[in-house]
Design an enzyme around this catalytic site. Structure first.
Site, PDB file in Angstrom:
ATOM      1  N   ARG A  83      33.900  62.807  -6.853  1.00 32.63           N
ATOM      2  CA  ARG A  83      35.170  62.068  -6.872  1.00 32.63           C
ATOM      3  C   ARG A  83      34.933  60.571  -6.689  1.00 32.63           C
ATOM      4  NH1 ARG A  83      40.230  62.948  -2.693  1.00 32.63           N
ATOM      5  NH2 ARG A  83      41.367  61.031  -3.152  1.00 32.63           N
ATOM      6  N   TYR A 131      53.166  59.259  -8.391  1.00 32.16           N
ATOM      7  CA  TYR A 131      52.094  58.800  -9.280  1.00 32.16           C
ATOM      8  C   TYR A 131      52.586  57.901 -10.409  1.00 32.16           C
ATOM      9  CZ  TYR A 131      48.750  61.750  -6.890  1.00 32.16           C
ATOM     10  OH  TYR A 131      47.925  62.293  -5.943  1.00 32.16           O
ATOM     11  N   CYS A 141      51.341  71.941  -6.916  1.00 33.75           N
ATOM     12  CA  CYS A 141      51.114  70.600  -6.374  1.00 33.75           C
ATOM     13  C   CYS A 141      52.061  70.401  -5.201  1.00 33.75           C
ATOM     14  CB  CYS A 141      51.400  69.570  -7.460  1.00 33.75           C
ATOM     15  SG  CYS A 141      51.300  67.878  -6.866  1.00 33.75           S
TER      16      CYS A 141
HETATM   17  P1  NAD Z   1      36.546  69.914  -1.203  1.00 33.69           P
HETATM   18  O1  NAD Z   1      35.694  68.798  -1.623  1.00 33.69           O
HETATM   19  O2  NAD Z   1      36.664  70.246   0.214  1.00 33.69           O
HETATM   20  O3  NAD Z   1      36.104  71.201  -2.028  1.00 33.69           O
HETATM   21  C1  NAD Z   1      36.546  72.478  -1.688  1.00 33.69           C
HETATM   22  C2  NAD Z   1      35.406  73.451  -1.803  1.00 33.69           C
HETATM   23  O4  NAD Z   1      35.120  73.754  -3.170  1.00 33.69           O
HETATM   24  C3  NAD Z   1      34.093  72.938  -1.210  1.00 33.69           C
HETATM   25  O5  NAD Z   1      33.763  73.666  -0.055  1.00 33.69           O
HETATM   26  C4  NAD Z   1      33.103  73.122  -2.345  1.00 33.69           C
HETATM   27  O6  NAD Z   1      31.836  73.525  -1.925  1.00 33.69           O
HETATM   28  C5  NAD Z   1      33.785  74.157  -3.199  1.00 33.69           C
HETATM   29  N1  NAD Z   1      33.275  74.303  -4.567  1.00 33.69           N
HETATM   30  C6  NAD Z   1      32.780  73.352  -5.388  1.00 33.69           C
HETATM   31  N2  NAD Z   1      32.428  73.907  -6.564  1.00 33.69           N
HETATM   32  C7  NAD Z   1      32.718  75.225  -6.487  1.00 33.69           C
HETATM   33  C8  NAD Z   1      32.591  76.322  -7.385  1.00 33.69           C
HETATM   34  N3  NAD Z   1      32.075  76.188  -8.600  1.00 33.69           N
HETATM   35  N4  NAD Z   1      32.990  77.549  -6.957  1.00 33.69           N
HETATM   36  C9  NAD Z   1      33.496  77.721  -5.723  1.00 33.69           C
HETATM   37  N5  NAD Z   1      33.639  76.714  -4.836  1.00 33.69           N
HETATM   38  C10 NAD Z   1      33.260  75.492  -5.219  1.00 33.69           C
HETATM   39  O7  NAD Z   1      37.984  69.671  -1.857  1.00 33.69           O
HETATM   40  P2  NAD Z   1      39.434  69.488  -1.252  1.00 33.69           P
HETATM   41  O8  NAD Z   1      39.630  68.059  -0.931  1.00 33.69           O
HETATM   42  O9  NAD Z   1      39.733  70.486  -0.247  1.00 33.69           O
HETATM   43  O10 NAD Z   1      40.267  69.778  -2.560  1.00 33.69           O
HETATM   44  C11 NAD Z   1      40.079  70.987  -3.232  1.00 33.69           C
HETATM   45  C12 NAD Z   1      40.716  70.938  -4.602  1.00 33.69           C
HETATM   46  O11 NAD Z   1      42.132  70.913  -4.471  1.00 33.69           O
HETATM   47  C13 NAD Z   1      40.346  69.701  -5.413  1.00 33.69           C
HETATM   48  O12 NAD Z   1      40.217  70.034  -6.766  1.00 33.69           O
HETATM   49  C14 NAD Z   1      41.521  68.796  -5.196  1.00 33.69           C
HETATM   50  O13 NAD Z   1      41.703  67.862  -6.218  1.00 33.69           O
HETATM   51  C15 NAD Z   1      42.637  69.804  -5.165  1.00 33.69           C
HETATM   52  N6  NAD Z   1      43.874  69.335  -4.529  1.00 33.69           N
HETATM   53  C16 NAD Z   1      44.992  69.606  -5.217  1.00 33.69           C
HETATM   54  C17 NAD Z   1      46.209  69.190  -4.735  1.00 33.69           C
HETATM   55  C18 NAD Z   1      47.430  69.473  -5.543  1.00 33.69           C
HETATM   56  O14 NAD Z   1      48.457  68.908  -5.301  1.00 33.69           O
HETATM   57  N7  NAD Z   1      47.350  70.359  -6.539  1.00 33.69           N
HETATM   58  C19 NAD Z   1      46.274  68.523  -3.494  1.00 33.69           C
HETATM   59  C20 NAD Z   1      45.079  68.288  -2.795  1.00 33.69           C
HETATM   60  C21 NAD Z   1      43.882  68.707  -3.331  1.00 33.69           C
HETATM   61  C1  G6P Z   2      48.113  64.447  -3.473  1.00 33.40           C
HETATM   62  C2  G6P Z   2      48.194  65.348  -4.650  1.00 33.40           C
HETATM   63  C3  G6P Z   2      46.908  65.869  -5.002  1.00 33.40           C
HETATM   64  C4  G6P Z   2      45.946  64.729  -4.792  1.00 33.40           C
HETATM   65  C5  G6P Z   2      45.745  64.682  -3.324  1.00 33.40           C
HETATM   66  C6  G6P Z   2      44.751  63.681  -2.855  1.00 33.40           C
HETATM   67  O1  G6P Z   2      49.215  64.231  -2.927  1.00 33.40           O
HETATM   68  O2  G6P Z   2      49.282  66.125  -4.872  1.00 33.40           O
HETATM   69  O3  G6P Z   2      46.919  66.458  -6.223  1.00 33.40           O
HETATM   70  O4  G6P Z   2      44.841  64.753  -5.554  1.00 33.40           O
HETATM   71  O5  G6P Z   2      46.962  64.607  -2.669  1.00 33.40           O
HETATM   72  O6  G6P Z   2      44.665  63.680  -1.467  1.00 33.40           O
HETATM   73  P1  G6P Z   2      43.411  63.080  -0.706  1.00 33.40           P
HETATM   74  O7  G6P Z   2      43.755  63.140   0.719  1.00 33.40           O
HETATM   75  O8  G6P Z   2      42.266  63.955  -1.103  1.00 33.40           O
HETATM   76  O9  G6P Z   2      43.247  61.691  -1.234  1.00 33.40           O
HETATM   77 MN    MN Z   3      49.006  67.190  -6.790  1.00 30.41          MN
END
Ligand code: NAD
Ligand code: G6P
Ligand code: MN
Length: 434
Positions: free
Chosen positions: A93, A252, A169
């Site tokens: 990232r 966003y 989300c």
């Molecule tokens: P993170 O960096 O903690 O990753 C989560 C886990 O995924 C890690 O423990 C990592 O080892 C694991 N991982 C990586 N590749 C993998 C694979 N191929 N198979 C299984 N596990 C794997 O991430 P985070 O900050 O907790 O965010 C997780 C995901 O959720 C990200 O893609 C982030 O963008 C997303 N997210 C989405 C929203 C939303 O609104 N939809 C909000 C926040 C985060």
């Molecule tokens: C948001 C969104 C996610 C985004 C994340 C980032 O609000 O809905 O999709 O990518 O939070 O949060 P962070 O704490 O990782 O910057």
């Molecule tokens: Mn989101």
């Protein structure tokens, strides 16, 4: 009992998910939860997994949390699969942010060049998960949170040919939690209608008598947007513009409606060695969270998790799963197939809309056509996404360049091509398709 599998189980958001499941146990009787991660996330999985088990042990319910690096073992006979993984972890990232910023372009997790590359890394992995699901749990529902959530969900249906998926989300959740307070109301006194795509949707609001209250919220909103996730810098929208559209943009939209100001704020943080990009800041927060999770006496979600942008995501995830399981027909804002809800986009495009969730999945609520300004933006953004998804699947360099060119946050020309090439090299270990 229900079997839940969470891929990317080592995420710091896992306690959030456990809390949501514990709250809803009466309608969603879980038997076992499998948290799946990979070698690189092994330590995180162990710490957060043990914390998750303590949360269940402190509850009245008898649920076993299994930790594994063997995805296929976990997926066998699953009822619900949630995905919250990050390919390449935070270091990837940070490259998505820093490389575009080093050329004076927006560097952001889900927008601009960084968002495109997150899709390139994530889509091949999600499609391989779908292939495993076809074999090991063909009746399961896939609830995706992995970003870019909209494109990932669209690719699951379009290229994975897997229809039982819902994308989520927390942005709509936060808006619906915070905005009513601005006009002295509660969430259940208002009716929300969302339309657009993930991180690029608008909404309007009515009271229970059917009167539009969008303009009342707008009056308050341009002073301070308190429904904004922690990761988005609050540059206010232009008042005249909001009044004209009489729709509430998502947080966003600032990157598009106030491009100059958002970019200069990002560049300021990027250039300050004591601040750094959001990914660099989050690394710190994550380390603090895992220190807390290590405490053998901690058995509930710590409030520090609210520093993460994704706070409250479990409200959407757990409510969606409970609604499918118990056929509740609750309204949730989800990424799902359009089917005419937004006539400005194709019926098979995944959109982010208000929808009723039941045992047959999501039934989107018709929103109707958008006015020219919003319609124009939306059609550009959705078709940009389609280029990104196809390039993610085929590895077509020309199409990746097309996606860069059409993306409104990437000025076209030699520099854009250089950023594309540099990102391809930086992420080459995660981009076998290119
Ligand atoms: P993170 O960096 O903690 O990753 C989560 C886990 O995924 C890690 O423990 C990592 O080892 C694991 N991982 C990586 N590749 C993998 C694979 N191929 N198979 C299984 N596990 C794997 O991430 P985070 O900050 O907790 O965010 C997780 C995901 O959720 C990200 O893609 C982030 O963008 C997303 N997210 C989405 C929203 C939303 O609104 N939809 C909000 C926040 C985060
Ligand atoms: C948001 C969104 C996610 C985004 C994340 C980032 O609000 O809905 O999709 O990518 O939070 O949060 P962070 O704490 O990782 O910057
Ligand atoms: Mn989101």
């Amino acid at each position: 009992g229900v079997k839940i599998v969470t891929i990317g189980g080592g995420s710091s958001y896992t306690p959030e998910l456990m809390e949501g499941f514990i709250k809803r146990f009466d309608e969603l009787p879980i038997r076992e939860i499998w948290l799946v991660d990979i070698e690189a996330g092994k330590e995180k999985l162990k710490i957060v997994g043990e914390m998750a088990q303590r949360m269940w042990d402190a509850s009245p319910y008898d649920v076993k949390v299994h930790l594994t690096l063997d995805r296929r073992e976990a997926l066998k006979d699953a009822d619900f699969v949630t995905t919250q993984f990050r390919v390449g972890l935070l270091d990837a990232r940070i490259k998505d942010e820093r490389i575009p910023l080093s050329y004076g372009m927006v560097g952001q997790e889900t927008n601009g060049a960084g968002g495109i590359f997150k899709a390139f890394r994530t889509i091949p992995v999600i499609l391989s998960i779908v292939e495993d699901m076809k074999e090991l749990c063909p009746n399961a529902w896939l609830v995706n949170f992995a970003n870019p959530s909209g494109m990932v969900t669209d690719a699951i249906i379009r290229y994975g040919k897997w229809e039982k998926v819902i994308g989520l989300c927390n942005v709509p959740v936060m808006a619906m939690m915070q905005e009513p307070k601005l006009i002295g109301k509660t969430t259940d006194e208002l009716v929300y209608s969302f339309a657009g795509i993930n991180h690029f949707h608008w909404h309007r609001v009515q009271d229970l008598a059917g009167n539009d209250v969008t303009s009342q919220i707008i009056e308050k909103l341009y002073e301070k947007d308190n429904g904004l996730p922690a990761n988005i810098f609050d540059v206010p929208f232009f008042k005249e513009q909001l009044k004209q559209m009489n729709l509430i943009p998502c947080g966003y939209h600032r990157y598009y409606y106030r491009y100059e100001e958002m970019l200069s704020h990002m560049l300021e943080e990027y250039n300050d060695p004591n601040i750094g990009t959001r990914g660099q800041q989050v690394k710190q927060t994550e380390a603090e969270l895992f220190e807390l999770y290590k405490d053998p006496n901690l058995d509930h979600k710590p409030e520090q998790l609210e520093k993460r942008g994704g706070a409250y995501y479990s409200d959407a995830a757990c409510e969606t799963i409970a609604s499918i399981y118990a056929n509740k027909n609750t309204q949730v804002v989800v990424s799902t197939k359009n089917n005419g809800a937004v006539p400005d986009l194709a019926p098979d495009d995944v959109v982010e809309v208000s929808a009723y969730i039941g045992s047959a999945g999501a039934r989107p609520v018709a929103f109707g056509s958008l006015p020219p300004a919003e319609k124009g933006w939306l059609q550009v953004m959705k078709n940009m996404e389609l280029c990104v998804e196809e390039a993610a699947v085929t590895g077509d360099y020309g199409l990746a360049l097309q996606a860069f060119t059409i993306n409104p946050l990437i000025p076209s020309g030699e520099t854009a091509k250089r950023v594309l090439d540099e990102l391809l090299i930086a992420h080459k270990n995660y981009l076998p398709q290119f």
